[in-house]
Design an enzyme around this catalytic site. Structure first.
Site, PDB file in Angstrom:
ATOM      1  N   ARG A  15     -37.460 -31.476 -35.657  1.00  0.00           N
ATOM      2  CA  ARG A  15     -37.885 -30.218 -36.249  1.00  0.00           C
ATOM      3  C   ARG A  15     -37.090 -29.038 -35.694  1.00  0.00           C
ATOM      4  O   ARG A  15     -36.455 -29.144 -34.657  1.00  0.00           O
ATOM      5  CB  ARG A  15     -39.382 -29.976 -35.965  1.00  0.00           C
ATOM      6  CG  ARG A  15     -40.308 -30.888 -36.709  1.00  0.00           C
ATOM      7  CD  ARG A  15     -41.744 -30.815 -36.203  1.00  0.00           C
ATOM      8  NE  ARG A  15     -41.920 -31.491 -34.930  1.00  0.00           N
ATOM      9  CZ  ARG A  15     -43.074 -31.600 -34.283  1.00  0.00           C
ATOM     10  NH1 ARG A  15     -44.162 -31.058 -34.800  1.00  0.00           N
ATOM     11  NH2 ARG A  15     -43.154 -32.233 -33.133  1.00  0.00           N
ATOM     12  N   LYS A  75     -41.235 -27.633 -29.569  1.00  0.00           N
ATOM     13  CA  LYS A  75     -41.858 -28.312 -28.435  1.00  0.00           C
ATOM     14  C   LYS A  75     -41.781 -27.442 -27.184  1.00  0.00           C
ATOM     15  O   LYS A  75     -40.976 -26.506 -27.091  1.00  0.00           O
ATOM     16  CB  LYS A  75     -41.165 -29.661 -28.167  1.00  0.00           C
ATOM     17  CG  LYS A  75     -41.313 -30.670 -29.300  1.00  0.00           C
ATOM     18  CD  LYS A  75     -42.745 -30.937 -29.694  1.00  0.00           C
ATOM     19  CE  LYS A  75     -43.507 -31.753 -28.677  1.00  0.00           C
ATOM     20  NZ  LYS A  75     -44.917 -31.981 -29.115  1.00  0.00           N
ATOM     21  N   TYR A  94     -45.306 -24.792 -29.263  1.00  0.00           N
ATOM     22  CA  TYR A  94     -46.377 -25.637 -28.723  1.00  0.00           C
ATOM     23  C   TYR A  94     -46.152 -25.730 -27.223  1.00  0.00           C
ATOM     24  O   TYR A  94     -45.048 -26.070 -26.781  1.00  0.00           O
ATOM     25  CB  TYR A  94     -46.325 -27.046 -29.327  1.00  0.00           C
ATOM     26  CG  TYR A  94     -46.739 -27.113 -30.775  1.00  0.00           C
ATOM     27  CD1 TYR A  94     -48.029 -26.796 -31.166  1.00  0.00           C
ATOM     28  CD2 TYR A  94     -45.841 -27.505 -31.764  1.00  0.00           C
ATOM     29  CE1 TYR A  94     -48.420 -26.850 -32.496  1.00  0.00           C
ATOM     30  CE2 TYR A  94     -46.214 -27.555 -33.106  1.00  0.00           C
ATOM     31  CZ  TYR A  94     -47.508 -27.225 -33.455  1.00  0.00           C
ATOM     32  OH  TYR A  94     -47.881 -27.277 -34.774  1.00  0.00           O
ATOM     33  N   HIS A  96     -48.971 -26.957 -24.815  1.00  0.00           N
ATOM     34  CA  HIS A  96     -49.791 -28.055 -24.262  1.00  0.00           C
ATOM     35  C   HIS A  96     -49.834 -28.022 -22.736  1.00  0.00           C
ATOM     36  O   HIS A  96     -49.581 -29.030 -22.062  1.00  0.00           O
ATOM     37  CB  HIS A  96     -49.276 -29.417 -24.759  1.00  0.00           C
ATOM     38  CG  HIS A  96     -49.444 -29.600 -26.244  1.00  0.00           C
ATOM     39  ND1 HIS A  96     -50.672 -29.640 -26.858  1.00  0.00           N
ATOM     40  CD2 HIS A  96     -48.521 -29.715 -27.236  1.00  0.00           C
ATOM     41  CE1 HIS A  96     -50.511 -29.787 -28.157  1.00  0.00           C
ATOM     42  NE2 HIS A  96     -49.225 -29.824 -28.421  1.00  0.00           N
ATOM     43  N   GLU A 118     -50.733 -23.906 -30.368  1.00  0.00           N
ATOM     44  CA  GLU A 118     -51.973 -24.686 -30.510  1.00  0.00           C
ATOM     45  C   GLU A 118     -53.244 -23.901 -30.234  1.00  0.00           C
ATOM     46  O   GLU A 118     -54.328 -24.353 -30.585  1.00  0.00           O
ATOM     47  CB  GLU A 118     -51.929 -25.947 -29.626  1.00  0.00           C
ATOM     48  CG  GLU A 118     -51.975 -25.720 -28.121  1.00  0.00           C
ATOM     49  CD  GLU A 118     -50.606 -25.539 -27.485  1.00  0.00           C
ATOM     50  OE1 GLU A 118     -49.638 -25.278 -28.219  1.00  0.00           O
ATOM     51  OE2 GLU A 118     -50.503 -25.640 -26.249  1.00  0.00           O
ATOM     52  N   ASP A 270     -52.006 -37.666 -28.201  1.00  0.00           N
ATOM     53  CA  ASP A 270     -51.544 -36.470 -27.472  1.00  0.00           C
ATOM     54  C   ASP A 270     -52.663 -35.884 -26.608  1.00  0.00           C
ATOM     55  O   ASP A 270     -52.404 -35.076 -25.720  1.00  0.00           O
ATOM     56  CB  ASP A 270     -50.968 -35.414 -28.433  1.00  0.00           C
ATOM     57  CG  ASP A 270     -51.962 -34.977 -29.488  1.00  0.00           C
ATOM     58  OD1 ASP A 270     -52.995 -35.657 -29.685  1.00  0.00           O
ATOM     59  OD2 ASP A 270     -51.711 -33.940 -30.127  1.00  0.00           O
TER      60      ASP A 270
HETATM   61  N1  LIG Z   1     -49.773 -37.988 -32.577  1.00  0.00           N
HETATM   62  C1  LIG Z   1     -49.342 -36.913 -33.217  1.00  0.00           C
HETATM   63  O1  LIG Z   1     -48.154 -36.770 -33.534  1.00  0.00           O
HETATM   64  C2  LIG Z   1     -50.318 -35.839 -33.595  1.00  0.00           C
HETATM   65  C3  LIG Z   1     -49.977 -34.870 -34.540  1.00  0.00           C
HETATM   66  C4  LIG Z   1     -50.939 -33.907 -34.888  1.00  0.00           C
HETATM   67  C5  LIG Z   1     -52.201 -33.933 -34.299  1.00  0.00           C
HETATM   68  N2  LIG Z   1     -52.479 -34.905 -33.370  1.00  0.00           N
HETATM   69  C6  LIG Z   1     -53.792 -35.033 -32.718  1.00  0.00           C
HETATM   70  O2  LIG Z   1     -54.705 -35.674 -33.572  1.00  0.00           O
HETATM   71  C7  LIG Z   1     -56.026 -35.422 -33.066  1.00  0.00           C
HETATM   72  C8  LIG Z   1     -56.956 -35.024 -34.185  1.00  0.00           C
HETATM   73  O3  LIG Z   1     -56.607 -33.730 -34.643  1.00  0.00           O
HETATM   74  P1  LIG Z   1     -57.325 -33.058 -35.901  1.00  0.00           P
HETATM   75  O4  LIG Z   1     -56.557 -31.818 -36.211  1.00  0.00           O
HETATM   76  O5  LIG Z   1     -57.536 -34.062 -36.962  1.00  0.00           O
HETATM   77  O6  LIG Z   1     -58.720 -32.650 -35.258  1.00  0.00           O
HETATM   78  P2  LIG Z   1     -60.013 -32.073 -36.039  1.00  0.00           P
HETATM   79  O7  LIG Z   1     -60.721 -31.217 -35.060  1.00  0.00           O
HETATM   80  O8  LIG Z   1     -59.643 -31.523 -37.358  1.00  0.00           O
HETATM   81  O9  LIG Z   1     -60.866 -33.406 -36.296  1.00  0.00           O
HETATM   82  C9  LIG Z   1     -61.395 -34.179 -35.264  1.00  0.00           C
HETATM   83  C10 LIG Z   1     -62.661 -34.862 -35.744  1.00  0.00           C
HETATM   84  O10 LIG Z   1     -63.086 -35.763 -34.724  1.00  0.00           O
HETATM   85  C11 LIG Z   1     -64.490 -35.808 -34.833  1.00  0.00           C
HETATM   86  N3  LIG Z   1     -65.047 -36.478 -33.668  1.00  0.00           N
HETATM   87  C12 LIG Z   1     -65.224 -36.018 -32.405  1.00  0.00           C
HETATM   88  N4  LIG Z   1     -65.776 -36.969 -31.640  1.00  0.00           N
HETATM   89  C13 LIG Z   1     -65.957 -38.063 -32.430  1.00  0.00           C
HETATM   90  C14 LIG Z   1     -66.478 -39.368 -32.234  1.00  0.00           C
HETATM   91  N5  LIG Z   1     -66.957 -39.758 -31.058  1.00  0.00           N
HETATM   92  N6  LIG Z   1     -66.484 -40.216 -33.297  1.00  0.00           N
HETATM   93  C15 LIG Z   1     -66.016 -39.860 -34.490  1.00  0.00           C
HETATM   94  N7  LIG Z   1     -65.511 -38.633 -34.740  1.00  0.00           N
HETATM   95  C16 LIG Z   1     -65.482 -37.749 -33.718  1.00  0.00           C
HETATM   96  C17 LIG Z   1     -64.876 -34.343 -35.003  1.00  0.00           C
HETATM   97  O11 LIG Z   1     -66.200 -34.197 -35.498  1.00  0.00           O
HETATM   98  C18 LIG Z   1     -63.822 -33.898 -36.009  1.00  0.00           C
HETATM   99  O12 LIG Z   1     -64.250 -34.020 -37.342  1.00  0.00           O
HETATM  100  C19 LIG Z   1     -55.836 -34.332 -31.995  1.00  0.00           C
HETATM  101  O13 LIG Z   1     -55.770 -34.934 -30.722  1.00  0.00           O
HETATM  102  C20 LIG Z   1     -54.494 -33.756 -32.350  1.00  0.00           C
HETATM  103  O14 LIG Z   1     -53.868 -33.096 -31.266  1.00  0.00           O
HETATM  104  C21 LIG Z   1     -51.552 -35.844 -33.007  1.00  0.00           C
END
Ligand SMILES: NC(=O)c1ccc[n+]([C@@H]2O[C@H](COP(=O)([O-])OP(=O)(O)OC[C@H]3O[C@@H](n4cnc5c(N)ncnc54)[C@H](O)[C@@H]3O)[C@@H](O)[C@H]2O)c1
Length: 362
Positions: A15, A75, A94, A96, A118, A270
């Site tokens: 990116r 990043k 970002y 973090h 973030e 993450d």
């Molecule tokens: N790996 C990657 O490249 C990447 C990229 C973007 C985001 N992410 C990560 O993905 C994760 C999710 O982000 P998001 O934007 O979807 O978050 P979000 O806040 O939109 O959604 C998270 C959901 O998890 C639910 N939740 C919490 N505890 C729970 C449980 N015990 N059981 C079931 N559901 C539960 C919440 O109610 C919420 O609806 C974050 O850690 C974010 O940083 C990772």
């Protein structure tokens, strides 16, 4: 104001923090923009396009860091960039920091004004600069899962959509937020059987209404998780508790009950991941096998689609970047509370309480 756009140096990162279109806007608002040569090339933006938009392209990263009032990145700065940060400089990226104590020390020592994408907040308390990357990771998680389910990639050989007369693949999505809802959309679109679990009944209601019975919504509790995950061909981890380490929602014992060659994509890696058997992987070696199940846990999934991710990220950052240029950094932060919430470090201190607490400084 001089804005510096260095080329990202994290392994596998594709990116860039500014498109030629955003560059044109910043220049029109009176900024000088320095873009490192080939910074946008993998995302499909040539140096000539940046120059046509009014930027100066510069070969050496150090020259950009030295001249810029505001560094715009994707990043967090990596150790190789620590010496390049100029005392008192502002950086918008970002960060973090809760997971980066060394970087936090450098930003404090150099009195950097660190504005983290973030933690920038929308008027409804949402995180508008996190959202597009979660949407991308959610959508990608299904195509990645489908790929690793293929026999030649070590998977169980299940086609998610099946064909008439065969059972479609079962996709279980834990977490129905930004990333989870987009994973559900892709999985349902491919014709898979989809089950989504969350603690938030409003989120489940929304999906139930949207898919009118095409998707099964379930309360996230140990009994439902164990039952559904044991039957999953593809399990997506998509939970988040803001500013906290992800909770372990799926135990190793449950993973061990999945069919051999099934696939787990833990998007929440993450924040530490929400599957007990997960550990971070990289774009160079994205998967490993445990209990016969393929595990995928790359923390920067959006880099796989650098073009879309760059467009998605910059369309979200553009209003804030434009505000910083138009008003100047100090006034923009004073007048816009949501942008102010992005400030993590200032005047040699960590000023975002949750980050300070996570680093043991609060
Ligand atoms: N790996 C990657 O490249 C990447 C990229 C973007 C985001 N992410 C990560 O993905 C994760 C999710 O982000 P998001 O934007 O979807 O978050 P979000 O806040 O939109 O959604 C998270 C959901 O998890 C639910 N939740 C919490 N505890 C729970 C449980 N015990 N059981 C079931 N559901 C539960 C919440 O109610 C919420 O609806 C974050 O850690 C974010 O940083 C990772």
């Amino acid at each position: 104001m001089t804005i510096g756009v260095p080329k990202e140096i994290k392994i596998g990162e594709t990116r860039v923090s500014m498109t030629p279109s955003l560059c044109r806007r910043c220049v029109a608002l009176g900024a000088r923009v320095l873009v490192q040569k080939s910074a946008g090339i993998v995302a499909g933006f040539s140096d000539a396009e940046y120059r046509a938009a009014g930027a100066t392209t510069v070969g050496e990263a150090a020259k950009i860091w030295r001249a810029a009032d505001l560094i715009l990145k994707v990043k967090e700065p990596l150790p190789a960039e620590y010496d390049l940060l100029q005392t008192g400089q502002a950086i918008f990226t970002y960060l973090h920091l809760a997971a980066g104590p060394d970087l936090a020390q450098v930003l404090m020592k150099k009195s950097i004004l660190g504005i983290a994408y973030e933690t920038v907040e929308g008027s409804d308390g949402s995180f508008p600069l996190l959202k597009p990357m979660s949407q991308i990771a959610g959508r990608l998680s299904i195509q990645i899962g489908a790929y690793f389910l293929q026999s030649q990639h070590g998977g169980s050989g299940v086609l998610l959509g099946g064909i008439p007369g065969t059972m479609p693949g079962h996709v279980v999505v834990v977490g129905a937020g930004n990333s989870g809802a987009h994973a559900v959309q892709m999985a349902a679109g491919m014709g898979a059987r989809v089950t989504v679990l969350d603690l938030d009944t409003n989120k489940l209601e929304q999906l139930d209404q949207e898919y009118r019975g095409r998707v099964v919504t379930l309360m996230s509790n140990p009994a439902n998780i164990e039952h559904e995950v044991a039957d999953a061909d593809l399990l997506i981890g998509a939970v988040l508790i803001p500013a906290a380490k992800a909770p372990t929602v799926v135990t190793k014992k449950t993973v061990a009950r999945m069919r051999p060659g099934s696939v787990i994509v833990d998007i929440a890696i993450d924040q530490g991941g929400c599957i007990e058997s997960i550990r971070p992987t990289s774009h160079e070696k994205p998967v490993y096998r445990e209990h016969g199940v393929i595990h995928y846990a790359v923390p920067n999934m959006p880099a796989l689609v650098g073009r879309t991710s760059t467009l998605g990220l910059t369309q979200a950052t553009e209003p804030y970047v434009a505000m910083l240029v138009r008003k100047g950094i100090e006034r923009a932060l004073l007048e816009h509370r949501g942008l102010q919430r992005g400030v993590n470090t200032e005047g040699g201190k960590i000023v975002y309480p949750a980050v300070a607490k996570a680093l043991g400084l609060g």
